[in-house]
Design an enzyme around this catalytic site. Structure first.
Site, PDB file in Angstrom:
ATOM      1  N   GLU A 187      -5.932 -20.545 -16.633  1.00  0.00           N
ATOM      2  CA  GLU A 187      -6.586 -21.337 -15.714  1.00  0.00           C
ATOM      3  C   GLU A 187      -7.879 -22.429 -16.280  1.00  0.00           C
ATOM      4  O   GLU A 187      -8.270 -21.676 -16.527  1.00  0.00           O
ATOM      5  CB  GLU A 187      -6.360 -20.534 -14.538  1.00  0.00           C
ATOM      6  CG  GLU A 187      -7.557 -21.066 -13.272  1.00  0.00           C
ATOM      7  CD  GLU A 187      -8.217 -20.468 -12.738  1.00  0.00           C
ATOM      8  OE1 GLU A 187      -8.372 -20.275 -11.387  1.00  0.00           O
ATOM      9  OE2 GLU A 187      -8.903 -19.580 -13.677  1.00  0.00           O
ATOM     10  N   ASP A 203      -3.702 -10.004 -16.040  1.00  0.00           N
ATOM     11  CA  ASP A 203      -5.128 -11.397 -15.898  1.00  0.00           C
ATOM     12  C   ASP A 203      -6.192 -10.629 -16.859  1.00  0.00           C
ATOM     13  O   ASP A 203      -6.664 -10.163 -17.073  1.00  0.00           O
ATOM     14  CB  ASP A 203      -5.284 -10.763 -14.248  1.00  0.00           C
ATOM     15  CG  ASP A 203      -5.771 -12.188 -13.859  1.00  0.00           C
ATOM     16  OD1 ASP A 203      -6.414 -13.065 -15.074  1.00  0.00           O
ATOM     17  OD2 ASP A 203      -5.724 -12.951 -12.598  1.00  0.00           O
ATOM     18  N   ASP A 240      -8.297 -16.685 -17.055  1.00  0.00           N
ATOM     19  CA  ASP A 240      -9.701 -16.526 -16.449  1.00  0.00           C
ATOM     20  C   ASP A 240     -10.446 -17.867 -16.306  1.00  0.00           C
ATOM     21  O   ASP A 240     -10.603 -17.421 -17.592  1.00  0.00           O
ATOM     22  CB  ASP A 240      -9.661 -15.876 -15.468  1.00  0.00           C
ATOM     23  CG  ASP A 240     -10.691 -15.893 -14.074  1.00  0.00           C
ATOM     24  OD1 ASP A 240      -9.758 -16.282 -13.262  1.00  0.00           O
ATOM     25  OD2 ASP A 240     -11.643 -16.025 -13.786  1.00  0.00           O
ATOM     26  N   HIS A 288      -3.481 -16.731  -5.640  1.00  0.00           N
ATOM     27  CA  HIS A 288      -4.543 -16.134  -4.849  1.00  0.00           C
ATOM     28  C   HIS A 288      -5.943 -17.084  -4.520  1.00  0.00           C
ATOM     29  O   HIS A 288      -6.571 -16.640  -3.603  1.00  0.00           O
ATOM     30  CB  HIS A 288      -4.877 -14.962  -4.962  1.00  0.00           C
ATOM     31  CG  HIS A 288      -5.766 -15.397  -6.718  1.00  0.00           C
ATOM     32  ND1 HIS A 288      -5.078 -16.021  -7.364  1.00  0.00           N
ATOM     33  CD2 HIS A 288      -6.799 -15.002  -7.672  1.00  0.00           C
ATOM     34  CE1 HIS A 288      -5.812 -16.359  -8.813  1.00  0.00           C
ATOM     35  NE2 HIS A 288      -7.099 -15.449  -8.394  1.00  0.00           N
ATOM     36  N   ASP A 289      -5.910 -18.493  -5.467  1.00  0.00           N
ATOM     37  CA  ASP A 289      -7.499 -19.474  -4.403  1.00  0.00           C
ATOM     38  C   ASP A 289      -6.438 -20.315  -4.034  1.00  0.00           C
ATOM     39  O   ASP A 289      -7.559 -21.300  -3.145  1.00  0.00           O
ATOM     40  CB  ASP A 289      -7.647 -19.977  -6.089  1.00  0.00           C
ATOM     41  CG  ASP A 289      -7.716 -18.573  -6.763  1.00  0.00           C
ATOM     42  OD1 ASP A 289      -8.056 -17.526  -6.137  1.00  0.00           O
ATOM     43  OD2 ASP A 289      -8.417 -19.155  -8.061  1.00  0.00           O
ATOM     44  N   ASN A 308      -0.177   4.739   0.357  1.00  0.00           N
ATOM     45  CA  ASN A 308      -1.296   5.937   0.692  1.00  0.00           C
ATOM     46  C   ASN A 308      -2.050   6.247   2.021  1.00  0.00           C
ATOM     47  O   ASN A 308      -1.968   6.542   1.976  1.00  0.00           O
ATOM     48  CB  ASN A 308      -2.061   6.294  -0.526  1.00  0.00           C
ATOM     49  CG  ASN A 308      -3.368   5.438  -1.190  1.00  0.00           C
ATOM     50  OD1 ASN A 308      -3.432   4.396  -0.383  1.00  0.00           O
ATOM     51  ND2 ASN A 308      -4.356   5.848  -1.948  1.00  0.00           N
ATOM     52  N   ASP A 351       0.937  -1.434  -0.410  1.00  0.00           N
ATOM     53  CA  ASP A 351      -0.562  -0.332   0.428  1.00  0.00           C
ATOM     54  C   ASP A 351       0.581   0.666   0.098  1.00  0.00           C
ATOM     55  O   ASP A 351       1.989   1.419   0.791  1.00  0.00           O
ATOM     56  CB  ASP A 351      -0.834   0.012   1.260  1.00  0.00           C
ATOM     57  CG  ASP A 351      -1.636   1.585   1.105  1.00  0.00           C
ATOM     58  OD1 ASP A 351      -1.984   2.109   0.268  1.00  0.00           O
ATOM     59  OD2 ASP A 351      -2.063   1.395   2.570  1.00  0.00           O
ATOM     60  N   ASP A 390      -1.612  -1.042  -4.227  1.00  0.00           N
ATOM     61  CA  ASP A 390      -1.545  -0.639  -5.326  1.00  0.00           C
ATOM     62  C   ASP A 390      -0.539  -0.700  -5.630  1.00  0.00           C
ATOM     63  O   ASP A 390       0.774  -1.403  -6.051  1.00  0.00           O
ATOM     64  CB  ASP A 390      -2.681   0.931  -4.372  1.00  0.00           C
ATOM     65  CG  ASP A 390      -1.187   1.463  -3.923  1.00  0.00           C
ATOM     66  OD1 ASP A 390       0.266   1.577  -4.182  1.00  0.00           O
ATOM     67  OD2 ASP A 390      -1.544   2.225  -2.218  1.00  0.00           O
ATOM     68  N   ASP A 426      -4.545   3.502   2.749  1.00  0.00           N
ATOM     69  CA  ASP A 426      -5.452   3.145   2.392  1.00  0.00           C
ATOM     70  C   ASP A 426      -6.226   1.857   3.227  1.00  0.00           C
ATOM     71  O   ASP A 426      -7.327   1.398   3.138  1.00  0.00           O
ATOM     72  CB  ASP A 426      -6.655   3.692   1.268  1.00  0.00           C
ATOM     73  CG  ASP A 426      -6.096   2.518   0.816  1.00  0.00           C
ATOM     74  OD1 ASP A 426      -5.298   2.184   0.329  1.00  0.00           O
ATOM     75  OD2 ASP A 426      -7.073   3.152  -0.646  1.00  0.00           O
TER      76      ASP A 426
HETATM   77  O1  TEU Z   1     -10.519 -19.247 -10.281  1.00  0.00           O
HETATM   78  C1  TEU Z   1     -11.471 -20.480 -10.835  1.00  0.00           C
HETATM   79  C2  TEU Z   1     -11.453 -20.949  -9.908  1.00  0.00           C
HETATM   80  O2  TEU Z   1     -11.935 -22.397 -11.201  1.00  0.00           O
HETATM   81  C3  TEU Z   1     -11.074 -21.773  -8.502  1.00  0.00           C
HETATM   82  O3  TEU Z   1      -9.866 -21.604  -8.471  1.00  0.00           O
HETATM   83  C4  TEU Z   1     -12.080 -21.250  -8.050  1.00  0.00           C
HETATM   84  O4  TEU Z   1     -11.338 -20.107  -7.500  1.00  0.00           O
HETATM   85  C5  TEU Z   1     -12.786 -21.644  -7.305  1.00  0.00           C
HETATM   86  O5  TEU Z   1     -11.318 -22.068  -5.903  1.00  0.00           O
HETATM   87  C6  TEU Z   1     -13.071 -22.857  -7.192  1.00  0.00           C
HETATM   88  O6  TEU Z   1     -12.917 -23.328  -6.360  1.00  0.00           O
HETATM   89  C7  TEU Z   1     -10.268 -17.845 -10.489  1.00  0.00           C
HETATM   90  C8  TEU Z   1      -9.988 -16.978 -10.127  1.00  0.00           C
HETATM   91  O7  TEU Z   1      -8.739 -17.502 -10.308  1.00  0.00           O
HETATM   92  C9  TEU Z   1     -10.416 -16.527  -8.801  1.00  0.00           C
HETATM   93  O8  TEU Z   1      -9.322 -15.820  -7.871  1.00  0.00           O
HETATM   94  C10 TEU Z   1     -11.968 -15.943  -9.038  1.00  0.00           C
HETATM   95  O9  TEU Z   1     -12.837 -15.755  -8.379  1.00  0.00           O
HETATM   96  C11 TEU Z   1     -12.793 -16.745 -10.038  1.00  0.00           C
HETATM   97  O10 TEU Z   1     -11.725 -17.129 -11.207  1.00  0.00           O
HETATM   98  C12 TEU Z   1     -13.542 -16.520 -10.973  1.00  0.00           C
HETATM   99  O11 TEU Z   1     -13.213 -15.078 -11.705  1.00  0.00           O
HETATM  100 CA    CA Z   2      -3.165   1.904  -1.616  1.00  0.00          CA
END
Ligand code: TEU
Ligand code: CA
Length: 556
Positions: A252, A97, A199, A321-322, A22, A20, A28, A24
């Site tokens: 993905e 992305d 995605d 991130h998932d 700024n 971050d 960013d 908040d």
């Molecule tokens: O993720 C899609 C996906 O197939 C999974 O990993 C899903 O997030 C979930 O974990 C299924 O159980 C992508 C992105 O990476 C995710 O962050 C988004 O929320 C999703 O698509 C929708 O855009």
């Molecule tokens: Ca910020």
């Protein structure tokens, strides 16, 4: 075939949680720019940036309302241009992305589509209900464990959403939609983007909207996963746009099996360059990643082998991130931040694994310092919409709250989304304000500053492994061969005509005695050790969480 994007590692940034600038409490783009030297210092060649586009942020930016502008929370288009330029100065490309299965409900296309305004009327998948408004058009269920149909009062029809109800699916049977996507691709490529992470790119084409076979996970999947129409779209985008630029794509691909992944990423078919699959991260999970079961090294090697040998080229990753943090998942996060702990050893073991597999390695922010799963105490601290939906569903089928929390904390996507731990101070150096998501209390010990100058840190070990991979044609392009597993021990080799490496991993905190076969295979020159060995004299055991990389052939 050699390609620039096969050579170096990709670093994934989840902008909300990176830096971050700024106060908040939300990361960013100026924050990212201020950390480019650290990113370059790791040995990064490419950054994959999770979405920074204009978005109501219902799914942290995976719900886009303008593909050609930046969300004010992250900065401006000028900031983004500066990021691309500053990264380029450091020889780093930026991969965007590409979220094109769905938009946000706030996208002007959707707002016009609801009002049946041309040419947007059929940009989304609209259907009449069954029996008037009363029943949704079919029985499909969503990735976020809800129904997939939402009734729109204005249009008086249902729209389809495979994800959250604020993420309506685009209608790829409408050629105008594909034209819009081409414009988006060109917009970012012309700004200098190095490629796209695409995605959920294998569910674009809905062949029919018939009822699906009832399934615990995803009813309806057989009507839209990896359909022929989807392949055709990918080929078209490739031929008409992507091939005119020096860029790459990594898709993905949800719920793919090996045969489907082959079709999507076979170089001869000209669709995607690589795919992210999930099989290797579900060794100790049932029902995708939601229910735990016992980890077995044997099963991990079996799955790794299947994909390593089955695909021409792999996207190699252990976190994103998932997913949950790998050190808390296949590793052991006890003693986080402490020298000589299981945490330190197993975090380094993951670095060795990532950099010795065949494929382009992807590192998720924080993985390089061994960040762990969150330390939240209750669901109130979790922000992820998926976790909350899953909780509601489990509640509906009368799961007790202790069991819900036990499973949810094992699978919640917020495990990997907590802010980057830059230093031990308040806000962990991430923010001077109130962070949007909890910061793990272990940042006092486990942080970037504590590791940056320490040659024995997890961070330094990642750098070492990245350099080793980059310096070796065999580690980059050599073939993959499984060697053996025995209890917690897992071994494979990487081979080229003149050279070979053997990598051995002990997935346990206990010392592992080597059997005769393993001892024979482990004769060679030490190339990397995660426990500070300076030589390997054909010993008879591996230490707890030890990872050993030997050059066994071609030693000069
Ligand atoms: O993720 C899609 C996906 O197939 C999974 O990993 C899903 O997030 C979930 O974990 C299924 O159980 C992508 C992105 O990476 C995710 O962050 C988004 O929320 C999703 O698509 C929708 O855009
Ligand atoms: Ca910020």
């Amino acid at each position: 075939m050699k390609k620039w994007w096969k050579e170096g590692v990709v670093y994934q940034i989840y902008p909300r949680s990176f830096q971050d600038s700024n106060g908040d409490g939300i990361g960013d783009i100026p924050g990212i720019i201020s950390r480019l030297d650290e990113i370059a210092g790791l040995g990064t060649r490419t950054i994959w940036l999770s979405p920074v586009y204009k978005s109501p942020q219902i799914d942290n930016g995976y719900d886009i309302s303008d593909y050609c502008d930046i969300d004010p929370v992250f900065g401006t288009l000028a900031d983004m241009e500066r990021l691309i330029a500053e990264a380029k100065k450091r020889d780093i490309g930026i991969v965007m992305d590409l979220v094109i299965n769905h938009t946000s409900v706030e996208h002007p296309w959707f707002q016009k589509s609801r009002r049946r305004e041309e040419p947007y009327k059929d940009y989304y998948i609209w259907q009449k209900g069954r029996g008037g408004h009363h029943h949704p058009p079919n029985n499909w269920t969503s990735f976020f464990m809800e129904g997939v149909w939402e009734f729109d009062e204005l249009r008086e029809e249902y729209y389809l959403h495979l994800f959250h109800k604020k993420q309506p699916d685009l209608n790829y049977k409408n050629p105008l939609v594909i034209e819009e996507v081409k414009k988006i691709l060109r917009f970012w490529l012309d700004k200098g983007a190095a490629g796209f992470r695409c995605d959920v790119i294998n569910v674009l084409w809905k062949t029919s909207l018939d009822d699906g076979k009832k399934s615990l996970m995803l009813t309806g999947l057989e009507h839209y996963k990896c359909q022929e129409g989807n392949h055709a779209i990918l080929r078209q985008l490739r031929r008409e746009v992507l091939d005119n630029y020096d860029c790459f794509t990594v898709g993905e691909t949800a719920m793919v099996n090996l045969d489907e992944a082959k079709l999507l990423s076979d170089p001869g078919r000209q669709e995607l360059d690589m795919v992210f699959y999930f099989d290797h991260l579900e060794v100790d999970r049932r029902i995708a990643r939601f229910v735990p079961k016992k980890f077995r090294a044997k099963e991990l090697l079996k799955r790794l082998t299947k994909w390593q040998q089955g695909l021409e080229w792999n996207a190699v990753y252990l976190e994103n991130h998932d997913q949950v943090r790998i050190v808390s998942h296949y590793g052991d996060d006890r003693g986080a931040g402490e020298r000589g702990s299981s945490w330190e050893r197993s975090a380094k073991l993951m670095a060795a694994l990532l950099c010795t597999l065949r494929g382009t390695p992807f590192i998720f922010q924080g993985q390089e310092i061994g960040m762990t799963n969150f330390d939240f105490n209750s669901l109130d601290e979790v922000k992820d919409i998926e976790t909350h939906n899953l909780n509601r569903l489990m509640k509906k089928i009368f799961f007790p709250s202790w069991l819900r929390w036990k499973w949810l904390r094992l699978s919640s996507r917020d495990n990997s989304r907590t802010p980057f731990q830059w230093n031990a101070g308040p806000g962990a150096g991430f923010t001077t304000g109130q962070s949007w998501l909890g910061i793990n209390a272990n940042h006092k010990k486990l942080n970037y500053d504590a590791q940056r100058k320490d040659p024995a840190s997890v961070l330094s070990y990642y750098k070492k492994m990245i350099r080793l991979r980059e310096s070796s044609e065999t580690l980059k392009y050599g073939s993959f061969k499984p060697l053996l597993t025995a209890g917690s021990l897992l071994m494979f080799s990487r081979e080229s005509p003149n050279e070979a490496y053997v990598a051995a991993f002990n997935f346990s905190s206990r010392r592992k005695k080597l059997n005769g076969e393993a001892r024979v295979l482990l004769r060679g020159k030490l190339a990397a050790s995660n426990i500070g060995r300076t030589e390997w004299a054909a010993g008879d055991s591996l230490e707890g969480w030890e990872a050993l990389v030997l050059q066994v052939r071609g030693v000069s």
